[in-house]
Design an enzyme around this catalytic site. Structure first.
Site: not given
Ligand code: F6P
Length: 541
Positions: A207, A213, A267-268, A353, A384, A504
Site C-alpha cells: 500500500k 520487508e 491493508g487488512r 490489528e 490431535h 519498525k
Molecule cells: O504491519 C503493519 C502494516 O502497516 C499492515 O497494516 C500492513 O498490512 C502491512 O504493514 C504492509 O504495509 P504495506 O502494504 O504498506 O507494505
C-alpha cells in the site's frame, strides 16, 4: 463514541444477566427450551450459522442487541458505508465495502467518484489477468508466465495468500501463485529456488511502497531476474500494486503496470481490491468477481438485517459477551477445510490489528478488555494437538467451527468423516460427559475425574454447501463486520495500527549496530545492548 459504554445501563443489565447465566449449563438450557436449536440459527447468503451452543438465551441476545443500539451501531454502519471519516486517528474514510459494490452504486466521497475508480481498477486488473492467463502477456524471452510471485507483507500478503489456498480448485489456467513476505532471506530464497525467471511474474504489493520487508525482497527478486535476463526484462516481469505511484516509479516499475487503490482501504481489508491481483491471475476475473459478489451479499445483509438476525452483529456481540463478561482471553477459529488452512492467520491480522487497542477513538483509555487473541488450525489436525485444553482445561475458549457439505474432491468417504468430526466436537464441547455417565461405563472410581468432560464450552458452527469464491467472500466479509461490531462497542478506532510503527522504526535504527565495523556505542536499553553484543560475537564482528 466518546462516552464510556461500560457505564451505561445496558452494560449493567448484561453484567447482572451474566450473574444469572454464568452458572447455567448448556445441558439445562437445551433441556428447558426444545425450540432452542431451531431458533438460534441465522442464514446470510450461503452461510448458515448455528449459535445455539452458546452460553446465552434469548434474553442475552436481546440485551446484547440493546447494547449495540446504545453504541449507535446502526448509524456507525451507515457512516462507514457512506464514507464518513470513521478512521479518526488518520482522518480517513473506511470504504472496503465499496471495493465489492456494483459499478452503478454511484458512491462519491470527498469529491472522488469511488464507484467509477474501483471499477476502473477492477477492469484494468481483469484485462491484465486475462492477458497473462491467455499467454498473450509474454516474458522477456517470449515465453508465457507460469508462476506469479506476490511480494508483500501483512495485508498485502495474508489476504491473497489465504484466498489462493482456499480457491486452489479454481486455478484453471496452469498458473501457480507463490507468496513471499518475510525479511528472513530463507523465504525469498526458497520461493525462487526452483523458478525460471523467464516464466515468472513478480507482483510487488505494498500500500505504502515503503515497507522494508517488501522492498528488500523486491530488490532481491529484481537482481535474480536481471541477473538472468538483463535490465530490460523488468518491464515484462514486474508489476506493482500500491497507492503510491511516485515510489513505484522510483523503484523502476512502469506506472502503466501499476494497479492502484486508495488510502480509504486499510491493508487488512484490501485483498478484494488490487492486492488480490495474484489471486485474480490464478483463478480468473470471473471467479474473482464471484468472490466480490459474495462479499457484497454479506455487506448487504450486515447493512439491512435486523440485529437479532444479523450474522456479523450476533457473532460480534457474542465475542464481546465472552471477552468482557466471561473474561475469555482468546477465540479459536477451526475450519474443517484444509483449503482454509491460512484462514486463522489471515484473521489474526484482521481482528488483532483492528481491535488490539487500549484507547478509545477519542483518546481516553478503555475500561474493559478489547480484542480477543484469535488463533486456530484446521480440523482435524487441531483435535490431535490442542483440543485437550479446549475440552478439559481451565480456560474458556469460545470457538468457531467452519465446514462445508460438499468437497471439491472426495476419497473413500473422507469428507463425511471430516464433517462427522466437526459435529462431534461441538457436541462434546457443549454437553460433555458427566461423572455418573463415566462411572456407569465401568470406569474405576479413581479414573473417573480424569475422564469427566465438563462441557458448557461455547461454539458457533458455520456451514455452507461448498467452498466457492462466493462463499469465501461471504465468510471474509462476515469477520470484517464482526470486527466492526466489536470495535463499535468498545469505541476504538479499528482502522489504524499505530502499535506496529515503533518496532519498525527501532529495527531501522538498530540495524547499523548489528553491521557496523566499529562496535556501537549507543543502545536503546541494557538488555538490547547485551543481545547486540552477543549477536555480533556470534557473527564474528
Ligand atoms: O504491519 C503493519 C502494516 O502497516 C499492515 O497494516 C500492513 O498490512 C502491512 O504493514 C504492509 O504495509 P504495506 O502494504 O504498506 O507494505
Amino acid at each position: 463514541m466518546s462516552s464510556d459504554i461500560t457505564q451505561s445501563q445496558e452494560w449493567a443489565a448484561l453484567a447482572k444477566h451474566h450473574g444469572e447465566v454464568a452458572g447455567r449449563h448448556l445441558r439445562e438450557l437445551f433441556a428447558e427450551d426444545p425450540e432452542r436449536a431451531a431458533r438460534m440459527t441465522v442464514t446470510a447468503g450461503d452461510l448458515f450459522l448455528d449459535y445455539a451452543k452458546h452460553r446465552a438465551t434469548g434474553e442475552t441476545v436481546g440485551l446484547l442487541v440493546a447494547l449495540a443500539e446504545r453504541a449507535g451501531l446502526r448509524d456507525r454502519i451507515e457512516a462507514m458505508y457512506t464514507g464518513a471519516h470513521i478512521n479518526v486517528s488518520e482522518d480517513r474514510a473506511v470504504l472496503h465495502t465499496a471495493l465489492r459494490a456494483p459499478a452503478d452504486a454511484g458512491l462519491v466521497v470527498d469529491g472522488q467518484d469511488v464507484s467509477r475508480d474501483v471499477h476502473a481498477v477492477l477492469d484494468k486488473m481483469s484485462a491484465f489477468a486475462e492477458k497473462v492467463r491467455s499467454k498473450q502477456w509474454q516474458g522477456a524471452t517470449g515465453r508465457p508466465i507460469s508462476t506469479v510471485v506476490n511480494i508483500g507483507i501483512g495485508g498485502s500478503d495474508l489476504g491473497p495468500a489465504m484466498a489462493y489456498e482456499a480457491l486452489r480448485d479454481y486455478a484453471d489456467a496452469g498458473i501457480q501463485a507463490r507468496f513471499v513476505s518475510n525479511i528472513d532471506p530463507a523465504d525469498i530464497t526458497g520461493s525462487l529456488a526452483d523458478l525460471d525467471p523467464a516464466t515468472t511474474l513478480i507482483v510487488v504489493s505494498s500500500k505504502t511502497f515503503t515497507t522494508l520487508e517488501t522492498l528488500t525482497n523486491a530488490k532481491v527478486a529484481r537482481q535474480w531476474l536481471t541477473g538472468a535476463l538483463g535490465e530490460d526484462a523488468v518491464a515484462k516481469h514486474f508489476v506493482a500494486v500500491s497507492t503510491n505511484a511516485a515510489k513505484v516509479a522510483e523503484f523502476g516499475i512502469d506506472t502503466d503496470n501499476m494497479f492502484g487503490f486508495w488510502d480509504w482501504v486499510g491493508g487488512r481489508y484490501s485483498y478484494d481490491g488490487a492486492i488480490g491481483l495474484s489471486l485474480m491471475i490464478a483463478i480468473g476475473p470471473d471467479r474473482f468477481r464471484e468472490m466480490l459478489a459474495g462479499f457484497h451479499t454479506m455487506d448487504q445483509h450486515f447493512r439491512t438485517a435486523p440485529f437479532e438476525a444479523n450474522m456479523p452483529v450476533l457473532l460480534g456481540l457474542l465475542g464481546v459477551w465472552y471477552t468482557d463478561f466471561f473474561d475469555a482471553q482468546t477465540h479459536a477459529v477451526l475450519p474443517y477445510s484444509q483449503r482454509l488452512h491460512r484462514f486463522p492467520a489471515y484473521l489474526q491480522q484482521l481482528t488483532m490489528e483492528s481491535n488490539g487497542k487500549s484507547v478509545r477513538a477519542d483518546g481516553t483509555p478503555v475500561t474493559v478488555d478489547t480484542g480477543a487473541i484469535f488463533w486456530g488450525e484446521p480440523g482435524t489436525n487441531g483435535q490431535h494437538a490442542f483440543y485437550q485444553l479446549l475440552h478439559q482445561g481451565t480456560r474458556l475458549v469460545p470457538a468457531d467451527f467452519i465446514g462445508f457439505a460438499e468437497p471439491h474432491e472426495d476419497r473413500e468417504g473422507m469428507h463425511d468423516l471430516l464433517m462427522a468430526n466437526m459435529l462431534a466436537q461441538t457436541s462434546a464441547l457443549a454437553f460433555g460427559k458427566t461423572a455418573e455417565e463415566i462411572a456407569a461405563e465401568g470406569t474405576p472410581a479413581d479414573v473417573v475425574p480424569h475422564k469427566v468432560m465438563p462441557g458448557n464450552r461455547p461454539t458457533s458452527t458455520i456451514l455452507a454447501r461448498r467452498l466457492t469464491p462466493g462463499t469465501l467472500g461471504q465468510l471474509v466479509a462476515l469477520y470484517e463486520h464482526l470486527v466492526f461490531v466489536q470495535g463499535t462497542i468498545w469505541g476504538v478506532d479499528s482502522f489504524d495500527q499505530w502499535g506496529v510503527e515503533l518496532g519498525k522504526k527501532m529495527a531501522m535504527d538498530l540495524a547499523p549496530a548489528l553491521t557496523s565495523e566499529e562496535p556501537p556505542t549507543t543502545f536503546p536499553d541494557a538488555s538490547t545492548e547485551s543481545l547486540v553484543r552477543h549477536y555480533r560475537e556470534l557473527r564474528g564482528r
